[in-house]
Design a protein around this motif. Structure first.
Motif, PDB file in Angstrom:
ATOM      1  N   GLY A 396       0.832  -1.191   0.000  1.00 33.36           N
ATOM      2  CA  GLY A 396       0.000   0.000   0.000  1.00 33.36           C
ATOM      3  C   GLY A 396       0.869   1.244   0.000  1.00 33.36           C
ATOM      4  N   ASP A 397       0.602   2.139   0.914  1.00 36.76           N
ATOM      5  CA  ASP A 397       1.416   3.354   1.022  1.00 36.76           C
ATOM      6  C   ASP A 397       2.567   3.200   1.999  1.00 36.76           C
ATOM      7  OD1 ASP A 397       0.111   5.066  -0.791  1.00 36.76           O
ATOM      8  OD2 ASP A 397      -1.500   5.411   0.634  1.00 36.76           O
ATOM      9  N   TRP A 398       2.629   2.072   2.694  1.00 39.20           N
ATOM     10  CA  TRP A 398       3.673   1.864   3.692  1.00 39.20           C
ATOM     11  C   TRP A 398       4.888   1.188   3.069  1.00 39.20           C
ATOM     12  CZ3 TRP A 398       3.536   4.077   8.344  1.00 39.20           C
ATOM     13  CH2 TRP A 398       2.290   4.503   8.829  1.00 39.20           C
ATOM     14  N   LYS A 399       6.047   1.715   3.394  1.00 40.74           N
ATOM     15  CA  LYS A 399       7.285   1.158   2.856  1.00 40.74           C
ATOM     16  C   LYS A 399       8.290   0.939   3.977  1.00 40.74           C
ATOM     17  CE  LYS A 399      10.976   2.131  -0.503  1.00 40.74           C
ATOM     18  NZ  LYS A 399      11.448   3.071  -1.545  1.00 40.74           N
ATOM     19  N   TYR A 400       8.830  -0.270   4.002  1.00 41.91           N
ATOM     20  CA  TYR A 400       9.835  -0.637   5.001  1.00 41.91           C
ATOM     21  C   TYR A 400      11.184  -0.787   4.303  1.00 41.91           C
ATOM     22  CZ  TYR A 400      12.611  -3.590   8.117  1.00 41.91           C
ATOM     23  OH  TYR A 400      13.623  -4.106   8.893  1.00 41.91           O
ATOM     24  N   LYS A 404      21.653  -0.159   6.538  1.00 42.38           N
ATOM     25  CA  LYS A 404      22.695   0.087   7.534  1.00 42.38           C
ATOM     26  C   LYS A 404      22.285  -0.402   8.920  1.00 42.38           C
ATOM     27  CE  LYS A 404      24.515   4.047   4.994  1.00 42.38           C
ATOM     28  NZ  LYS A 404      24.820   5.505   4.994  1.00 42.38           N
ATOM     29  N   LYS A 405      21.693  -1.589   8.926  1.00 44.18           N
ATOM     30  CA  LYS A 405      21.322  -2.286  10.161  1.00 44.18           C
ATOM     31  C   LYS A 405      20.302  -1.529  11.003  1.00 44.18           C
ATOM     32  CE  LYS A 405      25.737  -4.739  10.425  1.00 44.18           C
ATOM     33  NZ  LYS A 405      26.918  -5.079  11.273  1.00 44.18           N
ATOM     34  N   ARG A 406      19.452  -0.763  10.343  1.00 39.32           N
ATOM     35  CA  ARG A 406      18.393  -0.085  11.083  1.00 39.32           C
ATOM     36  C   ARG A 406      17.084  -0.199  10.325  1.00 39.32           C
ATOM     37  NH1 ARG A 406      18.311   6.251   9.805  1.00 39.32           N
ATOM     38  NH2 ARG A 406      19.232   6.210   7.726  1.00 39.32           N
ATOM     39  N   ASP A 407      16.005  -0.246  11.092  1.00 44.75           N
ATOM     40  CA  ASP A 407      14.680  -0.305  10.504  1.00 44.75           C
ATOM     41  C   ASP A 407      14.219   1.091  10.123  1.00 44.75           C
ATOM     42  OD1 ASP A 407      14.327  -3.097  10.936  1.00 44.75           O
ATOM     43  OD2 ASP A 407      13.924  -2.698  13.053  1.00 44.75           O
ATOM     44  N   GLN A 408      13.605   1.199   8.942  1.00 43.94           N
ATOM     45  CA  GLN A 408      13.033   2.471   8.515  1.00 43.94           C
ATOM     46  C   GLN A 408      11.630   2.215   7.962  1.00 43.94           C
ATOM     47  OE1 GLN A 408      15.944   5.214   6.391  1.00 43.94           O
ATOM     48  NE2 GLN A 408      17.010   3.265   6.222  1.00 43.94           N
ATOM     49  N   LEU A 409      10.706   3.052   8.358  1.00 42.85           N
ATOM     50  CA  LEU A 409       9.321   2.931   7.923  1.00 42.85           C
ATOM     51  C   LEU A 409       8.835   4.287   7.427  1.00 42.85           C
ATOM     52  CD1 LEU A 409       6.773   1.039   7.822  1.00 42.85           C
ATOM     53  CD2 LEU A 409       6.148   2.059  10.039  1.00 42.85           C
ATOM     54  N   PHE A 410       8.245   4.278   6.241  1.00 39.92           N
ATOM     55  CA  PHE A 410       7.761   5.528   5.661  1.00 39.92           C
ATOM     56  C   PHE A 410       6.335   5.359   5.157  1.00 39.92           C
ATOM     57  CE2 PHE A 410      12.350   5.177   4.767  1.00 39.92           C
ATOM     58  CZ  PHE A 410      12.813   6.290   5.466  1.00 39.92           C
ATOM     59  N   LYS A 419      11.553  11.262   4.319  1.00 37.87           N
ATOM     60  CA  LYS A 419      12.341  12.071   5.252  1.00 37.87           C
ATOM     61  C   LYS A 419      12.077  11.708   6.710  1.00 37.87           C
ATOM     62  CE  LYS A 419      12.411  16.047   2.093  1.00 37.87           C
ATOM     63  NZ  LYS A 419      11.998  17.465   1.889  1.00 37.87           N
ATOM     64  N   LYS A 420      10.883  11.198   6.995  1.00 39.72           N
ATOM     65  CA  LYS A 420      10.498  10.940   8.383  1.00 39.72           C
ATOM     66  C   LYS A 420      10.371   9.450   8.637  1.00 39.72           C
ATOM     67  CE  LYS A 420       7.138  12.345  11.903  1.00 39.72           C
ATOM     68  NZ  LYS A 420       5.889  13.103  12.180  1.00 39.72           N
ATOM     69  N   ASN A 421      11.314   8.916   9.411  1.00 42.73           N
ATOM     70  CA  ASN A 421      11.299   7.500   9.768  1.00 42.73           C
ATOM     71  C   ASN A 421      10.271   7.264  10.872  1.00 42.73           C
ATOM     72  OD1 ASN A 421      11.818   4.834  10.350  1.00 42.73           O
ATOM     73  ND2 ASN A 421      13.951   5.147  10.977  1.00 42.73           N
ATOM     74  N   LEU A 422       9.257   6.462  10.571  1.00 47.29           N
ATOM     75  CA  LEU A 422       8.169   6.211  11.510  1.00 47.29           C
ATOM     76  C   LEU A 422       8.300   4.867  12.229  1.00 47.29           C
ATOM     77  CD1 LEU A 422       5.199   7.386   9.232  1.00 47.29           C
ATOM     78  CD2 LEU A 422       6.397   8.715  10.994  1.00 47.29           C
ATOM     79  N   ALA A 423       9.460   4.246  12.148  1.00 52.88           N
ATOM     80  CA  ALA A 423       9.630   2.905  12.712  1.00 52.88           C
ATOM     81  C   ALA A 423       9.336   2.853  14.212  1.00 52.88           C
ATOM     82  CB  ALA A 423      11.042   2.399  12.430  1.00 52.88           C
ATOM     83  N   LYS A 424       9.810   3.816  14.953  1.00 51.58           N
ATOM     84  CA  LYS A 424       9.583   3.821  16.393  1.00 51.58           C
ATOM     85  C   LYS A 424       8.144   4.195  16.733  1.00 51.58           C
ATOM     86  CE  LYS A 424      14.363   4.789  17.722  1.00 51.58           C
ATOM     87  NZ  LYS A 424      15.288   5.724  18.435  1.00 51.58           N
ATOM     88  N   GLN A 425       7.537   4.993  15.891  1.00 49.99           N
ATOM     89  CA  GLN A 425       6.162   5.428  16.132  1.00 49.99           C
ATOM     90  C   GLN A 425       5.162   4.300  15.847  1.00 49.99           C
ATOM     91  OE1 GLN A 425       5.282   9.119  14.194  1.00 49.99           O
ATOM     92  NE2 GLN A 425       3.058   8.985  14.585  1.00 49.99           N
ATOM     93  N   TYR A 426       5.508   3.423  14.894  1.00 54.80           N
ATOM     94  CA  TYR A 426       4.629   2.313  14.531  1.00 54.80           C
ATOM     95  C   TYR A 426       5.408   0.998  14.573  1.00 54.80           C
ATOM     96  CZ  TYR A 426       1.558   6.007  12.721  1.00 54.80           C
ATOM     97  OH  TYR A 426       0.759   7.113  12.596  1.00 54.80           O
ATOM     98  N   PRO A 427       5.769   0.535  15.767  1.00 51.99           N
ATOM     99  CA  PRO A 427       6.595  -0.673  15.879  1.00 51.99           C
ATOM    100  C   PRO A 427       5.922  -1.933  15.335  1.00 51.99           C
ATOM    101  CG  PRO A 427       5.742  -0.010  18.027  1.00 51.99           C
ATOM    102  CD  PRO A 427       5.462   1.110  17.087  1.00 51.99           C
ATOM    103  N   GLU A 428       4.616  -2.055  15.500  1.00 52.97           N
ATOM    104  CA  GLU A 428       3.922  -3.244  15.020  1.00 52.97           C
ATOM    105  C   GLU A 428       3.910  -3.289  13.496  1.00 52.97           C
ATOM    106  OE1 GLU A 428       0.076  -3.475  16.783  1.00 52.97           O
ATOM    107  OE2 GLU A 428       0.844  -3.800  18.806  1.00 52.97           O
ATOM    108  N   LYS A 429       3.665  -2.139  12.889  1.00 45.86           N
ATOM    109  CA  LYS A 429       3.687  -2.055  11.428  1.00 45.86           C
ATOM    110  C   LYS A 429       5.097  -2.353  10.913  1.00 45.86           C
ATOM    111  CE  LYS A 429       0.955  -0.557   8.885  1.00 45.86           C
ATOM    112  NZ  LYS A 429      -0.015  -1.203   7.962  1.00 45.86           N
TER     113      LYS A 429
END
Length: 448
Positions: A396-400, A404-410, A419-429
């Motif tokens: 959908g609109d979510w991209k993981y 560099k050994k880090r999770d990024q969610l947009f 520009k805004k990594n939402l990984a910590k804000q949406y851990p389940e997603k």
């Protein structure tokens, strides 16, 4: 997921309901090399002009969420031609070189092979980059005619490639020079092939765009009475950059702008040739690029526009590219489409339009997007997932992105520039998409 089309006022009033022309449509794919999302006037480019492509967009559909299957040449071109991620046949997201022994397996079925079943004449004019040895060349993958360089224009010659008896050697080169081979000595000096033989070495790259265009025009004219598929894969604007004297020094953007303006001219020549031969209404033309811009080229590289990063990366700037579809009277004019689409979709779409069955013995990753090309805004295809360079996944609109050994969610609907990594804000997603990425990677590596 966003799924809507922005339709011109004129179109909305008319209520476009056309279907594809009766009979077998012709197909043309014009593929730029390393052209970024922001490299055309209709996508916000500055410092040069692209009137032909801008006009093409006004007369057709301009896609704003169109991606390639990888952010580098070889897997991108494989995906375009087969409708499948190259990982399915074991490719590792790298490119082939003149010293490489491999290539895309002959068992892969290309658009050209598919259309041959319906009597289409097929041609590849330009860059191949799916293996330069005889069993991997275009002529072994459904193309009746091949004229171009077998890999990127910054490479060198592969001495095992057969030379034509009447080969032209430029810049004082000889047959002995050619057989020496070697990157260090002949870097950026690539061969021009016809069929399975080298007919010129090193090719005069300043004339490539013009010569490819003229060859394409000739192919169209010769085959105007029968269905055809033309894959015009330009060398430009991949570095090193070259333009004819007619275009050099014309733009504020320097050589890069000059090169883009010549590519724009080329597109105009192709469309004019179709009109001259009465083929415009029965020919679907797709213009796009193999991946995002080579940002390392600095002033010799392109622009990702509002997108993050460029070639080689899993971010949007690496895989999201400009795309314009054109077929007057059939593809609706003045439409901006922001439905998620891909080069992978051309394989099943062309098959459906030509009324030929898609192979049932293998997974196909592309979707049939005829509905979009017809102006059908109700039946919009949606995909379950999309993979970026093997290290990012979109649902959908979510991209993981795992980088560099880090999770990024947009969320691409709200943040196309990532520009805004939402990984910590949406851990389940984040966890769910990370798991899905691992599943897809496993699935692709387990198929052939």
């Amino acid at each position: 997921m966003r799924a809507f089309l922005k339709v011109s006022i004129a179109m909305a009033i008319v209520g476009h309901v056309s279907i594809f022309a009766e009979g077998q449509p012709n197909f043309i794919i014009i593929y730029a090399d390393d052209m970024g999302y922001g490299d055309l006037g209709c996508y916000g480019a500055e410092g040069y002009e692209t009137p032909e492509l801008d006009r093409m967009a006004k007369q057709g559909i301009r896609f704003t969420d169109f991606s390639t299957s990888s952010s580098v040449c070889t897997p991108s071109r494989a995906g375009l031609l087969t409708g499948r991620f190259a990982q399915r046949w074991g490719h590792d997201n790298k490119v082939y070189f003149p010293h490489s022994k491999g290539g895309m397996p002959p068992s892969e079925i290309t658009i050209a092979e598919l259309l041959k079943e319906k009597g289409y004449q097929t041609a590849l004019i330009g860059k191949w980059h799916l293996g330069h040895r005889a069993k991997f060349l275009p002529t072994a993958q459904g193309f009746d005619l091949y004229y171009g360089i077998p890999y990127s224009n910054d490479m060198w010659q592969a001495p095992e490639t057969p030379l034509a008896d009447n080969i032209v050697f430029n810049e004082g080169m000889t047959r002995e020079n050619y057989l020496e081979g070697g990157k260090k000595k002949y870097h950026n000096q690539v061969p021009l092939m016809a069929g399975t033989e080298v007919i010129e070495w090193p090719v005069d790259q300043a004339t490539l765009t013009k010569r490819y265009t003229e060859k394409a025009q000739a192919f169209i004219t010769v085959n105007k009475e029968q269905p055809f598929f033309l894959y015009l894969a330009h060398a430009m604007p991949h570095v090193p950059l070259y333009a004819t004297e007619e275009f050099k020094g014309k733009t504020e953007r320097g050589l890069y702008g000059d090169v883009i303006e010549e590519l724009d001219w080329s597109v105009g020549q192709i469309l004019n040739t179709l009109k001259k031969n009465g083929l415009d209404k029965n020919t679907l033309v797709i213009f796009t690029s193999d991946n995002g811009p080579y940002l390392g080229g600095k002033e010799h590289g392109g622009s990702s526009g509002p997108l993050r990063d460029g070639k080689f990366t899993a971010y949007e700037g690496g895989c999201r590219v400009p795309c314009i579809a054109w077929q007057p009277g059939t593809v609706p004019a003045g439409v901006e489409c922001d439905v998620q689409t891909s080069t992978l979709d051309l394989f099943p779409t062309f098959a459906a339009l030509a009324d030929v069955a898609v192979p049932s013995d293998r997974p196909i990753d592309g979707l049939d997007i005829r509905s979009l090309l017809k102006g059908d805004f109700k039946n919009i295809p949606e995909r379950d997932w999309y993979l970026y360079r093997g290290q990012a996944i979109r649902v959908g609109d979510w991209k993981y992105v795992y980088d560099k050994k880090r999770d990024q969610l947009f969320n691409l609907a709200e943040d196309v520039g990532e520009k805004k990594n939402l990984a910590k804000q949406y851990p389940e997603k984040t966890e769910a998409l990370a798991k899905r990425l691992a599943e897809v990677q496993s699935e692709l590596s387990g198929t052939k």
